[in-house]
Design a protein around this motif. Structure first.
Motif, PDB file in Angstrom:
ATOM      1  N   ALA A 198     -23.850   9.958  11.602  1.00 28.65           N
ATOM      2  CA  ALA A 198     -22.245   9.910  11.889  1.00 28.65           C
ATOM      3  C   ALA A 198     -22.028  10.511  13.087  1.00 28.65           C
ATOM      4  O   ALA A 198     -21.288   9.839  13.926  1.00 28.65           O
ATOM      5  N   GLN A 199     -22.835  11.487  13.418  1.00 26.55           N
ATOM      6  CA  GLN A 199     -22.710  12.104  14.958  1.00 26.55           C
ATOM      7  C   GLN A 199     -23.201  11.038  16.034  1.00 26.55           C
ATOM      8  O   GLN A 199     -22.519  11.131  17.124  1.00 26.55           O
ATOM      9  N   ALA A 200     -24.033  10.397  15.755  1.00 31.04           N
ATOM     10  CA  ALA A 200     -24.608   9.417  16.764  1.00 31.04           C
ATOM     11  C   ALA A 200     -23.788   8.185  16.738  1.00 31.04           C
ATOM     12  O   ALA A 200     -23.817   7.592  18.035  1.00 31.04           O
ATOM     13  N   HIS A 201     -22.917   7.893  16.008  1.00 28.61           N
ATOM     14  CA  HIS A 201     -21.480   6.884  15.948  1.00 28.61           C
ATOM     15  C   HIS A 201     -20.684   7.487  16.783  1.00 28.61           C
ATOM     16  O   HIS A 201     -19.623   6.666  17.204  1.00 28.61           O
ATOM     17  N   ARG A 202     -20.416   8.849  17.335  1.00 28.30           N
ATOM     18  CA  ARG A 202     -19.450   9.276  18.039  1.00 28.30           C
ATOM     19  C   ARG A 202     -19.530   9.399  19.464  1.00 28.30           C
ATOM     20  O   ARG A 202     -20.454   9.753  20.069  1.00 28.30           O
ATOM     21  N   PRO A 203     -18.828   8.282  20.267  1.00 24.30           N
ATOM     22  CA  PRO A 203     -19.075   8.268  21.487  1.00 24.30           C
ATOM     23  C   PRO A 203     -19.155   9.295  22.433  1.00 24.30           C
ATOM     24  O   PRO A 203     -20.069   9.661  23.268  1.00 24.30           O
ATOM     25  N   GLU A 204     -18.479  10.235  22.029  1.00 20.83           N
ATOM     26  CA  GLU A 204     -18.544  11.807  22.875  1.00 20.83           C
ATOM     27  C   GLU A 204     -19.769  12.514  22.725  1.00 20.83           C
ATOM     28  O   GLU A 204     -19.838  13.378  23.581  1.00 20.83           O
ATOM     29  N   VAL A 205     -20.272  12.096  21.617  1.00 20.69           N
ATOM     30  CA  VAL A 205     -21.531  12.914  21.347  1.00 20.69           C
ATOM     31  C   VAL A 205     -22.639  11.982  21.711  1.00 20.69           C
ATOM     32  O   VAL A 205     -23.635  12.509  22.546  1.00 20.69           O
ATOM     33  N   ARG A 206     -22.810  10.669  21.237  1.00 21.21           N
ATOM     34  CA  ARG A 206     -23.886   9.807  21.605  1.00 21.21           C
ATOM     35  C   ARG A 206     -24.019   9.643  23.108  1.00 21.21           C
ATOM     36  O   ARG A 206     -25.235   9.952  23.592  1.00 21.21           O
ATOM     37  N   TRP A 207     -23.094   9.209  23.856  1.00 20.68           N
ATOM     38  CA  TRP A 207     -23.136   9.062  25.311  1.00 20.68           C
ATOM     39  C   TRP A 207     -23.419  10.304  26.020  1.00 20.68           C
ATOM     40  O   TRP A 207     -24.083  10.461  26.966  1.00 20.68           O
ATOM     41  N   PHE A 208     -23.046  11.317  25.665  1.00 22.93           N
ATOM     42  CA  PHE A 208     -23.161  12.657  26.562  1.00 22.93           C
ATOM     43  C   PHE A 208     -24.727  12.927  26.343  1.00 22.93           C
ATOM     44  O   PHE A 208     -25.249  13.467  27.243  1.00 22.93           O
ATOM     45  N   VAL A 209     -25.261  12.812  24.935  1.00 24.70           N
ATOM     46  CA  VAL A 209     -26.533  13.059  24.830  1.00 24.70           C
ATOM     47  C   VAL A 209     -27.682  12.370  25.621  1.00 24.70           C
ATOM     48  O   VAL A 209     -28.544  12.597  26.211  1.00 24.70           O
ATOM     49  N   ALA A 210     -26.927  11.143  25.714  1.00 27.27           N
ATOM     50  CA  ALA A 210     -28.023  10.146  26.579  1.00 27.27           C
ATOM     51  C   ALA A 210     -27.779  10.425  28.021  1.00 27.27           C
ATOM     52  O   ALA A 210     -28.947  10.432  28.450  1.00 27.27           O
ATOM     53  N   TYR A 211     -26.758  10.765  28.532  1.00 25.61           N
ATOM     54  CA  TYR A 211     -26.505  11.082  29.969  1.00 25.61           C
ATOM     55  C   TYR A 211     -27.344  12.366  30.102  1.00 25.61           C
ATOM     56  O   TYR A 211     -28.078  12.523  31.184  1.00 25.61           O
ATOM     57  N   ALA A 212     -27.309  13.430  29.296  1.00 25.85           N
ATOM     58  CA  ALA A 212     -27.962  14.714  29.400  1.00 25.85           C
ATOM     59  C   ALA A 212     -29.503  14.525  29.383  1.00 25.85           C
ATOM     60  O   ALA A 212     -30.077  15.002  30.182  1.00 25.85           O
ATOM     61  N   ALA A 213     -29.874  13.611  28.578  1.00 26.01           N
ATOM     62  CA  ALA A 213     -31.276  13.342  28.454  1.00 26.01           C
ATOM     63  C   ALA A 213     -31.981  12.735  29.685  1.00 26.01           C
ATOM     64  O   ALA A 213     -33.121  12.983  30.096  1.00 26.01           O
ATOM     65  N   VAL A 214     -31.318  12.017  30.576  1.00 24.15           N
ATOM     66  CA  VAL A 214     -31.605  11.561  31.784  1.00 24.15           C
ATOM     67  C   VAL A 214     -31.927  12.812  32.674  1.00 24.15           C
ATOM     68  O   VAL A 214     -33.064  12.814  33.359  1.00 24.15           O
ATOM     69  N   PHE A 215     -31.152  13.621  32.835  1.00 22.61           N
ATOM     70  CA  PHE A 215     -31.578  14.748  33.594  1.00 22.61           C
ATOM     71  C   PHE A 215     -32.248  16.084  32.873  1.00 22.61           C
ATOM     72  O   PHE A 215     -33.045  16.731  33.921  1.00 22.61           O
ATOM     73  N   ALA A 216     -32.433  15.911  31.863  1.00 19.28           N
ATOM     74  CA  ALA A 216     -33.332  16.667  30.937  1.00 19.28           C
ATOM     75  C   ALA A 216     -34.973  16.298  31.507  1.00 19.28           C
ATOM     76  O   ALA A 216     -35.733  16.910  31.497  1.00 19.28           O
ATOM     77  N   THR A 217     -34.922  15.029  31.538  1.00 18.08           N
ATOM     78  CA  THR A 217     -36.244  14.324  31.859  1.00 18.08           C
ATOM     79  C   THR A 217     -36.686  14.566  33.237  1.00 18.08           C
ATOM     80  O   THR A 217     -37.639  14.689  33.634  1.00 18.08           O
ATOM     81  N   ALA A 218     -35.523  14.598  34.316  1.00 21.80           N
ATOM     82  CA  ALA A 218     -35.743  14.897  35.745  1.00 21.80           C
ATOM     83  C   ALA A 218     -36.238  16.496  35.651  1.00 21.80           C
ATOM     84  O   ALA A 218     -37.296  16.548  36.505  1.00 21.80           O
ATOM     85  N   PHE A 219     -35.980  17.326  34.998  1.00 23.67           N
ATOM     86  CA  PHE A 219     -36.593  18.394  34.849  1.00 23.67           C
ATOM     87  C   PHE A 219     -37.721  18.476  34.253  1.00 23.67           C
ATOM     88  O   PHE A 219     -39.107  19.016  34.632  1.00 23.67           O
ATOM     89  N   ALA A 220     -38.096  18.091  32.948  1.00 28.23           N
ATOM     90  CA  ALA A 220     -39.189  18.185  32.275  1.00 28.23           C
ATOM     91  C   ALA A 220     -40.254  17.410  32.590  1.00 28.23           C
ATOM     92  O   ALA A 220     -41.594  17.808  32.865  1.00 28.23           O
ATOM     93  N   ALA A 221     -39.976  15.987  33.149  1.00 28.50           N
ATOM     94  CA  ALA A 221     -41.109  15.105  33.281  1.00 28.50           C
ATOM     95  C   ALA A 221     -41.749  15.443  34.663  1.00 28.50           C
ATOM     96  O   ALA A 221     -42.700  14.932  35.189  1.00 28.50           O
TER      97      ALA A 221
END
Length: 405
Positions: A204-227
């Motif tokens: 249900a939370q994954a279908h909420r755009p304010e949650v889903r797209w924020f996590v996707a966007y944050a994942a990009v920059f978490a990858t810039a850090f971790a990778a």
């Protein structure tokens, strides 16, 4: 509402026991001294990341089912056990198992710790103080780790196992502090909240755009850090930083990150979540492009990369917490952490291939610029930071039709 000084001080003390500075500057060196090559060290890092993905949901569910303090206590105990065992594991297979168990202990703390702090503040004073309190707590942890890094290097020259044992003792010291906090009762402790509910809630939370797209966007920059972190040392050595200088730089990393963490609340107050996260593509794009043009720029960029991650993490968690209800909060936060770990783990593999072909300096530069471009594309296409803060994580929300775009 005012913050009870005693409560906040105890939280800072508990967070201090999460410091990892004793072992972090030397544990890859320790493994290399045991004869393991860099390829195996990369495999260990990937094992940790993907194990974290595998255990995030069940450990987050446990945090909701058995209570926050119990989950955090398990995490501290596992961490202490890992530190005690680390110097004495005899084989590659043993270290692969160790890193898998380590990820499990880490997961017990990830989403649960964030949810626990938010609920303690909510029940005793003001949850709006979350970003400020968590940011300052992170600053304390980083400052402690900087001091411990220097001590860890000294201890390693005396007895290689000593830094690990010191970190084990620090982890165990958090247990009595943890149980000095008032118990927080949440709807998530209701035994009717089962595994099916947890999976449905995440869906249900994954279908909420304010949650889903924020996590996707944050994942990009978490990858810039971790990778990029696994390639920091080769990159810094390639631009002329001597091995002896890496320890000093590591302490500097922690101190700069500590300063950045203490500013999280101020940045959120002045820029808001949208303003803080909108700037990331431009900052990362310029920074990593600079490495390709002036290789020595790698030194300040490593500082910048760590500082940005430390500054934005509490703001990221505040944004998600504000959009969740008590039921399943730790499960959802652990699910978000799982997504970040999965993307970051994949990014490590991609970054490894890029750096293998292009070299450490040019590989990290090109990988970082590509991530900045991807983040900019997501920002322009889907508006990942949205103003709606209505929680949709209550028991009714589990069965409700999810919000669509």
């Amino acid at each position: 509402m005012s913050r009870p000084n005693s409560l906040v001080a105890r939280f800072y003390a508990f967070k201090l026991t999460n410091a990892s500075g004793f072992y972090l500057p030397i544990y890859f060196a320790f493994l290399q001294d045991k004869g393991f090559d860099l390829a195996f060290l990369g495999l260990l890092s990937a094992t940790f990341s993907f194990s974290l993905v595998a255990v995030e949901i069940p450990t987050g569910y446990l945090g909701d089912l058995v209570g926050r303090r119990g989950s955090l206590a398990i995490g501290a105990a596992v961490r202490a056990a890992i530190m005690v065992a680390f110097p004495f594991v005899p084989s590659k297979a043993g270290y692969l198992v160790l890193f898998g168990v380590w990820a499990t202990g880490w997961a017990f703390r990830s989403g649960t710790q964030d949810a626990w702090l938010y609920e303690v503040l909510q029940s005793t004073c003001d949850e709006d103080e979350y970003a400020r309190v968590d940011g300052r707590a992170n600053a304390i942890v980083l400052g402690t780790s900087a001091v411990a890094a220097v001590l860890g290097g000294v201890l390693y020259t005396v007895e290689p196992a000593a830094p690990f044992l010191a970190n084990a003792a620090l982890a165990l010291a958090g247990l009595p502090i943890l149980y000095s906090f008032p118990a927080v009762e949440t709807a998530g402790d209701d035994e009717r909240f089962g595994v099916r509910d947890a999976v449905a809630l995440l869906r249900a939370q994954a279908h909420r755009p304010e949650v889903r797209w924020f996590v996707a966007y944050a994942a990009v920059f978490a990858t810039a850090f971790a990778a990029t972190r696994p390639f920091e040392q080769p990159m810094l050595r390639a631009v002329g930083v001597p091995v002896a200088g890496l320890g000093v730089l590591y302490a500097g990393f922690k101190l700069v990150s500590a300063g950045a963490a203490s500013l999280s609340g101020t940045v959120e107050d002045r820029l808001g979540v949208g303003g803080a996260f909108a700037a990331l593509p431009a900052i990362y794009g310029v920074a990593f492009a600079a490495i390709a043009v002036v290789p020595l720029a790698a030194v300040p960029v490593v500082f910048l990369n760590r500082a940005i991650r430390t500054l934005t993490r509490p703001i990221q968690n505040q944004y998600l917490n504000d959009r969740l209800d008590d039921v399943g909060r730790a499960t959802v936060l652990s699910g978000a952490s799982m997504a970040l770990s999965l993307v970051s783990g994949t990014g490590k593999i991609v970054a490894g291939r890029v750096t293998d072909v292009a070299g450490a300096v040019d590989g990290v530069a090109s990988f970082g610029v590509a991530l900045a471009a991807l983040g900019a594309g997501i920002w322009l296409a889907v508006d990942p930071v949205r103003s709606s803060s209505t929680p949709e994580a209550s028991g009714d929300a589990v069965d409700a039709t999810a919000t669509s775009d």
